[in-house]
Design a protein around this motif. Structure first.
Motif, PDB file in Angstrom:
ATOM      1  N   LEU A   1       0.855  -1.180   0.000  1.00  7.43           N
ATOM      2  CA  LEU A   1       0.000   0.000   0.000  1.00  7.43           C
ATOM      3  C   LEU A   1       0.889   1.228   0.000  1.00  7.43           C
ATOM      4  CD1 LEU A   1      -2.546  -1.014   2.770  1.00  7.43           C
ATOM      5  CD2 LEU A   1      -2.907  -1.069   0.309  1.00  7.43           C
ATOM      6  N   TYR A   2       0.510   2.227  -0.761  1.00 12.44           N
ATOM      7  CA  TYR A   2       1.233   3.486  -0.783  1.00 12.44           C
ATOM      8  C   TYR A   2       0.407   4.498  -0.015  1.00 12.44           C
ATOM      9  CZ  TYR A   2       4.031   1.202  -4.296  1.00 12.44           C
ATOM     10  OH  TYR A   2       4.854   0.318  -4.940  1.00 12.44           O
ATOM     11  N   LEU A   3       0.947   4.962   1.100  1.00 11.23           N
ATOM     12  CA  LEU A   3       0.235   5.871   1.994  1.00 11.23           C
ATOM     13  C   LEU A   3       1.028   7.155   2.146  1.00 11.23           C
ATOM     14  CD1 LEU A   3      -0.558   3.261   4.779  1.00 11.23           C
ATOM     15  CD2 LEU A   3      -2.115   4.064   3.004  1.00 11.23           C
ATOM     16  N   PRO A   4       0.336   8.266   2.360  1.00 15.46           N
ATOM     17  CA  PRO A   4       1.062   9.500   2.651  1.00 15.46           C
ATOM     18  C   PRO A   4       1.931   9.314   3.896  1.00 15.46           C
ATOM     19  CG  PRO A   4      -1.270   9.948   2.288  1.00 15.46           C
ATOM     20  CD  PRO A   4      -1.116   8.458   2.341  1.00 15.46           C
ATOM     21  N   GLU A   5       3.100   9.927   3.876  1.00 14.72           N
ATOM     22  CA  GLU A   5       4.055   9.748   4.968  1.00 14.72           C
ATOM     23  C   GLU A   5       3.462  10.121   6.325  1.00 14.72           C
ATOM     24  OE1 GLU A   5       8.671  10.879   6.062  1.00 14.72           O
ATOM     25  OE2 GLU A   5       7.801  11.557   4.183  1.00 14.72           O
ATOM     26  N   GLU A   6       2.684  11.199   6.361  1.00 15.10           N
ATOM     27  CA  GLU A   6       2.084  11.637   7.626  1.00 15.10           C
ATOM     28  C   GLU A   6       1.130  10.573   8.183  1.00 15.10           C
ATOM     29  OE1 GLU A   6      -0.724  15.217   9.344  1.00 15.10           O
ATOM     30  OE2 GLU A   6       0.438  15.583   7.528  1.00 15.10           O
ATOM     31  N   LEU A   7       0.326   9.966   7.312  1.00 11.91           N
ATOM     32  CA  LEU A   7      -0.592   8.914   7.746  1.00 11.91           C
ATOM     33  C   LEU A   7       0.187   7.710   8.259  1.00 11.91           C
ATOM     34  CD1 LEU A   7      -3.428   7.648   7.968  1.00 11.91           C
ATOM     35  CD2 LEU A   7      -3.205   6.984   5.567  1.00 11.91           C
ATOM     36  N   LEU A   8       1.217   7.318   7.545  1.00 15.21           N
ATOM     37  CA  LEU A   8       2.028   6.185   7.967  1.00 15.21           C
ATOM     38  C   LEU A   8       2.698   6.459   9.309  1.00 15.21           C
ATOM     39  CD1 LEU A   8       3.089   3.387   7.351  1.00 15.21           C
ATOM     40  CD2 LEU A   8       4.888   4.440   5.969  1.00 15.21           C
ATOM     41  N   ASN A   9       3.182   7.666   9.504  1.00 15.55           N
ATOM     42  CA  ASN A   9       3.787   8.020  10.795  1.00 15.55           C
ATOM     43  C   ASN A   9       2.769   7.952  11.920  1.00 15.55           C
ATOM     44  OD1 ASN A   9       6.334   8.411   9.701  1.00 15.55           O
ATOM     45  ND2 ASN A   9       6.024  10.602   9.382  1.00 15.55           N
ATOM     46  N   ASP A  10       1.553   8.434  11.657  1.00 20.37           N
ATOM     47  CA  ASP A  10       0.484   8.350  12.665  1.00 20.37           C
ATOM     48  C   ASP A  10       0.181   6.898  13.012  1.00 20.37           C
ATOM     49  OD1 ASP A  10       0.243  11.092  12.758  1.00 20.37           O
ATOM     50  OD2 ASP A  10      -1.609  11.167  11.572  1.00 20.37           O
ATOM     51  N   MET A  11       0.126   6.049  11.978  1.00 18.15           N
ATOM     52  CA  MET A  11      -0.155   4.632  12.209  1.00 18.15           C
ATOM     53  C   MET A  11       0.968   3.976  13.005  1.00 18.15           C
ATOM     54  SD  MET A  11      -1.808   3.533   8.562  1.00 18.15           S
ATOM     55  CE  MET A  11      -1.691   1.802   8.944  1.00 18.15           C
ATOM     56  N   ARG A  12       2.205   4.330  12.697  1.00 19.93           N
ATOM     57  CA  ARG A  12       3.342   3.773  13.450  1.00 19.93           C
ATOM     58  C   ARG A  12       3.268   4.176  14.922  1.00 19.93           C
ATOM     59  NH1 ARG A  12       7.420   5.128   8.743  1.00 19.93           N
ATOM     60  NH2 ARG A  12       7.525   3.079   7.758  1.00 19.93           N
ATOM     61  N   GLN A  13       2.957   5.433  15.175  1.00 16.21           N
ATOM     62  CA  GLN A  13       2.841   5.901  16.559  1.00 16.21           C
ATOM     63  C   GLN A  13       1.737   5.144  17.295  1.00 16.21           C
ATOM     64  OE1 GLN A  13       2.324  10.147  16.386  1.00 16.21           O
ATOM     65  NE2 GLN A  13       4.486  10.523  15.961  1.00 16.21           N
TER      66      GLN A  13
ATOM     67  N   TRP B   1      -1.927  -5.099  12.135  1.00 15.31           N
ATOM     68  CA  TRP B   1      -3.041  -5.170  13.079  1.00 15.31           C
ATOM     69  C   TRP B   1      -3.792  -3.845  13.111  1.00 15.31           C
ATOM     70  CZ3 TRP B   1      -5.280  -2.889  17.186  1.00 15.31           C
ATOM     71  CH2 TRP B   1      -6.199  -3.633  17.910  1.00 15.31           C
ATOM     72  N   ILE B   2      -3.043  -2.728  13.134  1.00 11.22           N
ATOM     73  CA  ILE B   2      -3.663  -1.398  13.153  1.00 11.22           C
ATOM     74  C   ILE B   2      -4.507  -1.195  11.894  1.00 11.22           C
ATOM     75  CG2 ILE B   2      -3.184   1.094  13.061  1.00 11.22           C
ATOM     76  CD1 ILE B   2      -2.744  -0.143  15.852  1.00 11.22           C
ATOM     77  N   MET B   3      -3.966  -1.563  10.729  1.00  9.65           N
ATOM     78  CA  MET B   3      -4.691  -1.395   9.466  1.00  9.65           C
ATOM     79  C   MET B   3      -5.958  -2.253   9.447  1.00  9.65           C
ATOM     80  SD  MET B   3      -4.893   0.124   6.588  1.00  9.65           S
ATOM     81  CE  MET B   3      -3.335   0.741   6.019  1.00  9.65           C
ATOM     82  N   GLU B   4      -5.857  -3.489   9.906  1.00  8.86           N
ATOM     83  CA  GLU B   4      -7.028  -4.368   9.936  1.00  8.86           C
ATOM     84  C   GLU B   4      -8.091  -3.846  10.900  1.00  8.86           C
ATOM     85  OE1 GLU B   4      -8.178  -9.039  10.748  1.00  8.86           O
ATOM     86  OE2 GLU B   4      -6.074  -8.459  10.551  1.00  8.86           O
ATOM     87  N   ALA B   5      -7.666  -3.379  12.063  1.00  3.94           N
ATOM     88  CA  ALA B   5      -8.613  -2.840  13.039  1.00  3.94           C
ATOM     89  C   ALA B   5      -9.288  -1.585  12.496  1.00  3.94           C
ATOM     90  CB  ALA B   5      -7.894  -2.533  14.349  1.00  3.94           C
ATOM     91  N   ALA B   6      -8.517  -0.721  11.837  1.00  5.88           N
ATOM     92  CA  ALA B   6      -9.086   0.504  11.254  1.00  5.88           C
ATOM     93  C   ALA B   6     -10.131   0.156  10.205  1.00  5.88           C
ATOM     94  CB  ALA B   6      -7.978   1.371  10.660  1.00  5.88           C
ATOM     95  N   TRP B   7      -9.843  -0.852   9.387  1.00  8.72           N
ATOM     96  CA  TRP B   7     -10.808  -1.263   8.360  1.00  8.72           C
ATOM     97  C   TRP B   7     -12.093  -1.774   9.015  1.00  8.72           C
ATOM     98  CZ3 TRP B   7     -12.745  -0.694   3.909  1.00  8.72           C
ATOM     99  CH2 TRP B   7     -13.658  -1.619   3.411  1.00  8.72           C
TER     100      TRP B   7
END
Length: 62
Positions: free
Chosen positions: A9-21, A32-38
């Motif tokens: 998946l290609y995500l904006p850097e800011e979104l990816l950083n938020d997900m990492r945090q 897990w975060i991506m699956e839970a968000a979906w």
């Protein structure tokens, strides 16, 4: 157990950083975060009109 498949998946850097945090905060993986968000967003997304519905609305307004 469900079959797992790799996906890129290609995500904006800011979104990816938020997900990492958030993954660090919850001590979870990015997957897990991506699956839970979906799962949380799925019903809300289904309420949004699809491209065909938007096109029909545009045609009706013309």
């Amino acid at each position: 157990m469900a079959t797992k498949k790799k996906m890129t998946l290609y995500l904006p850097e800011e979104l990816l950083n938020d997900m990492r945090q958030e993954a660090l905060r919850q001590d979870r993986s990015l997957s897990w975060i991506m699956e839970a968000a979906w799962k949380v967003a799925r019903e809300r997304l289904r309420e949004m009109p699809g491209v065909d519905e938007l096109y029909e609305d545009f045609e009706a307004a013309s």
